[in-house]
Design a protein around this motif. Structure first.
Motif, PDB file in Angstrom:
ATOM      1  N   MET A 138      33.725 -28.900 -63.560  1.00 27.32           N
ATOM      2  CA  MET A 138      32.630 -29.322 -64.521  1.00 27.32           C
ATOM      3  C   MET A 138      31.866 -27.980 -64.730  1.00 27.32           C
ATOM      4  SD  MET A 138      30.928 -31.559 -66.427  1.00 27.32           S
ATOM      5  CE  MET A 138      31.539 -33.023 -66.028  1.00 27.32           C
ATOM      6  N   ILE A 139      31.338 -27.594 -65.728  1.00 28.05           N
ATOM      7  CA  ILE A 139      30.539 -26.493 -66.053  1.00 28.05           C
ATOM      8  C   ILE A 139      29.282 -27.068 -66.686  1.00 28.05           C
ATOM      9  CG2 ILE A 139      30.258 -24.227 -67.328  1.00 28.05           C
ATOM     10  CD1 ILE A 139      33.348 -24.037 -67.021  1.00 28.05           C
ATOM     11  N   THR A 140      28.037 -26.569 -66.107  1.00 21.73           N
ATOM     12  CA  THR A 140      26.832 -27.087 -66.777  1.00 21.73           C
ATOM     13  C   THR A 140      26.168 -25.654 -67.367  1.00 21.73           C
ATOM     14  OG1 THR A 140      26.710 -28.835 -65.123  1.00 21.73           O
ATOM     15  CG2 THR A 140      24.844 -28.170 -66.345  1.00 21.73           C
ATOM     16  N   PHE A 141      25.673 -25.718 -68.618  1.00 20.08           N
ATOM     17  CA  PHE A 141      25.005 -24.640 -69.193  1.00 20.08           C
ATOM     18  C   PHE A 141      23.587 -25.137 -69.199  1.00 20.08           C
ATOM     19  CE2 PHE A 141      27.776 -22.507 -72.447  1.00 20.08           C
ATOM     20  CZ  PHE A 141      28.715 -21.928 -71.348  1.00 20.08           C
ATOM     21  N   LYS A 142      22.711 -24.658 -68.204  1.00 18.61           N
ATOM     22  CA  LYS A 142      21.310 -25.153 -68.114  1.00 18.61           C
ATOM     23  C   LYS A 142      20.604 -24.176 -69.277  1.00 18.61           C
ATOM     24  CE  LYS A 142      20.736 -27.086 -64.175  1.00 18.61           C
ATOM     25  NZ  LYS A 142      20.055 -28.278 -64.010  1.00 18.61           N
ATOM     26  N   THR A 143      19.896 -24.859 -70.195  1.00 18.11           N
ATOM     27  CA  THR A 143      19.341 -24.225 -71.427  1.00 18.11           C
ATOM     28  C   THR A 143      18.058 -24.694 -71.493  1.00 18.11           C
ATOM     29  OG1 THR A 143      19.508 -26.050 -73.210  1.00 18.11           O
ATOM     30  CG2 THR A 143      21.542 -24.650 -72.802  1.00 18.11           C
ATOM     31  N   ASP A 202      40.028 -28.800 -69.771  1.00 18.72           N
ATOM     32  CA  ASP A 202      41.293 -29.617 -69.525  1.00 18.72           C
ATOM     33  C   ASP A 202      42.417 -28.788 -68.993  1.00 18.72           C
ATOM     34  OD1 ASP A 202      43.592 -31.111 -69.856  1.00 18.72           O
ATOM     35  OD2 ASP A 202      43.204 -31.798 -71.768  1.00 18.72           O
ATOM     36  N   PHE A 203      42.515 -28.391 -67.837  1.00 18.69           N
ATOM     37  CA  PHE A 203      43.405 -27.547 -67.360  1.00 18.69           C
ATOM     38  C   PHE A 203      45.038 -27.725 -67.738  1.00 18.69           C
ATOM     39  CE2 PHE A 203      39.771 -25.884 -65.039  1.00 18.69           C
ATOM     40  CZ  PHE A 203      39.920 -24.552 -65.027  1.00 18.69           C
ATOM     41  N   GLU A 204      45.027 -29.157 -67.746  1.00 24.57           N
ATOM     42  CA  GLU A 204      46.527 -29.621 -67.927  1.00 24.57           C
ATOM     43  C   GLU A 204      47.013 -29.379 -69.566  1.00 24.57           C
ATOM     44  OE1 GLU A 204      48.825 -33.699 -68.138  1.00 24.57           O
ATOM     45  OE2 GLU A 204      47.580 -33.573 -66.456  1.00 24.57           O
ATOM     46  N   SER A 205      46.228 -29.553 -70.434  1.00 23.37           N
ATOM     47  CA  SER A 205      46.492 -29.338 -71.869  1.00 23.37           C
ATOM     48  C   SER A 205      46.261 -27.956 -72.464  1.00 23.37           C
ATOM     49  CB  SER A 205      45.919 -30.395 -72.621  1.00 23.37           C
ATOM     50  OG  SER A 205      46.179 -31.470 -72.427  1.00 23.37           O
ATOM     51  N   THR A 206      45.338 -27.429 -71.770  1.00 26.74           N
ATOM     52  CA  THR A 206      44.988 -25.882 -72.192  1.00 26.74           C
ATOM     53  C   THR A 206      44.727 -25.033 -70.983  1.00 26.74           C
ATOM     54  OG1 THR A 206      42.696 -26.322 -72.397  1.00 26.74           O
ATOM     55  CG2 THR A 206      43.935 -26.808 -74.519  1.00 26.74           C
ATOM     56  N   SER A 236      43.422 -20.884 -71.803  1.00 30.81           N
ATOM     57  CA  SER A 236      42.094 -21.329 -72.422  1.00 30.81           C
ATOM     58  C   SER A 236      40.904 -21.719 -71.234  1.00 30.81           C
ATOM     59  CB  SER A 236      41.929 -21.854 -73.649  1.00 30.81           C
ATOM     60  OG  SER A 236      42.599 -21.461 -74.647  1.00 30.81           O
ATOM     61  N   ALA A 237      41.340 -22.687 -70.628  1.00 36.43           N
ATOM     62  CA  ALA A 237      40.523 -23.320 -69.650  1.00 36.43           C
ATOM     63  C   ALA A 237      40.185 -22.196 -68.280  1.00 36.43           C
ATOM     64  CB  ALA A 237      41.063 -24.553 -69.096  1.00 36.43           C
ATOM     65  N   LYS A 238      41.414 -21.532 -68.096  1.00 35.13           N
ATOM     66  CA  LYS A 238      41.209 -20.612 -66.936  1.00 35.13           C
ATOM     67  C   LYS A 238      40.189 -19.384 -67.528  1.00 35.13           C
ATOM     68  CE  LYS A 238      43.778 -17.585 -63.770  1.00 35.13           C
ATOM     69  NZ  LYS A 238      45.093 -17.180 -63.320  1.00 35.13           N
ATOM     70  N   ASN A 239      40.434 -18.920 -68.689  1.00 38.86           N
ATOM     71  CA  ASN A 239      39.705 -17.931 -69.362  1.00 38.86           C
ATOM     72  C   ASN A 239      38.031 -18.287 -69.452  1.00 38.86           C
ATOM     73  OD1 ASN A 239      39.468 -15.140 -70.644  1.00 38.86           O
ATOM     74  ND2 ASN A 239      39.245 -16.303 -72.419  1.00 38.86           N
ATOM     75  N   PHE A 240      37.864 -19.389 -69.891  1.00 40.09           N
ATOM     76  CA  PHE A 240      36.588 -19.999 -70.203  1.00 40.09           C
ATOM     77  C   PHE A 240      36.072 -19.850 -68.907  1.00 40.09           C
ATOM     78  CE2 PHE A 240      33.212 -23.110 -70.451  1.00 40.09           C
ATOM     79  CZ  PHE A 240      32.614 -22.478 -71.718  1.00 40.09           C
ATOM     80  N   LEU A 241      36.549 -20.542 -67.883  1.00 40.24           N
ATOM     81  CA  LEU A 241      36.073 -20.795 -66.324  1.00 40.24           C
ATOM     82  C   LEU A 241      35.592 -19.283 -65.964  1.00 40.24           C
ATOM     83  CD1 LEU A 241      35.511 -22.239 -63.883  1.00 40.24           C
ATOM     84  CD2 LEU A 241      37.810 -22.028 -63.179  1.00 40.24           C
ATOM     85  N   LYS A 242      36.543 -18.452 -66.122  1.00 39.55           N
ATOM     86  CA  LYS A 242      36.286 -17.045 -65.694  1.00 39.55           C
ATOM     87  C   LYS A 242      35.030 -16.300 -66.181  1.00 39.55           C
ATOM     88  CE  LYS A 242      38.456 -12.424 -65.863  1.00 39.55           C
ATOM     89  NZ  LYS A 242      39.616 -11.481 -66.148  1.00 39.55           N
ATOM     90  N   TYR A 243      34.894 -16.334 -67.490  1.00 39.88           N
ATOM     91  CA  TYR A 243      33.705 -16.041 -68.113  1.00 39.88           C
ATOM     92  C   TYR A 243      32.379 -16.701 -67.536  1.00 39.88           C
ATOM     93  CZ  TYR A 243      35.901 -13.301 -72.006  1.00 39.88           C
ATOM     94  OH  TYR A 243      36.487 -12.188 -72.610  1.00 39.88           O
TER      95      TYR A 243
END
Length: 87
Positions: A1-6, A16-20, A23-30
């Motif tokens: 889970m990722i939380t953007f505190k705004t 969704d690491f299973e379907s994507t 992209s999921a790994k790349n987004f998590l890294k960022y």
């Protein structure tokens, strides 16, 4: 889970690491690198999507054409203050 505190509240994101896996790994890294901190969301469509920019650090008002404001442009900038990655 990722939380953007705004400045307008939290945005929770489930990857969704299973379907994507790439992209999921790349987004998590960022997120882990703090890439999105300071991002301004300049367009919000509830239940559908958000658009953010990282180049411009402040937005007075977004206008388009001769008609003026879009309904999906926030009146106040929504700024990501912190990104939290949890398992």
């Amino acid at each position: 889970m990722i939380t953007f505190k705004t400045n307008m509240g939290d945005i929770k994101i489930e990857l969704d690491f299973e379907s994507t896996p790439i992209s999921a790994k790349n987004f998590l890294k960022y997120c882990q690198q703090g890439f999105y901190e300071g991002t301004i969301f300049h367009r919000v469509i509830k239940g559908f999507m958000i658009q953010g920019i990282d180049i411009v650090k402040s937005i007075e008002k977004v206008k388009t054409g001769s008609k003026g404001d879009h309904d999906d442009v926030p009146k106040e900038p929504i700024i990501v203050e912190k990104v939290i990655v949890s398992e």
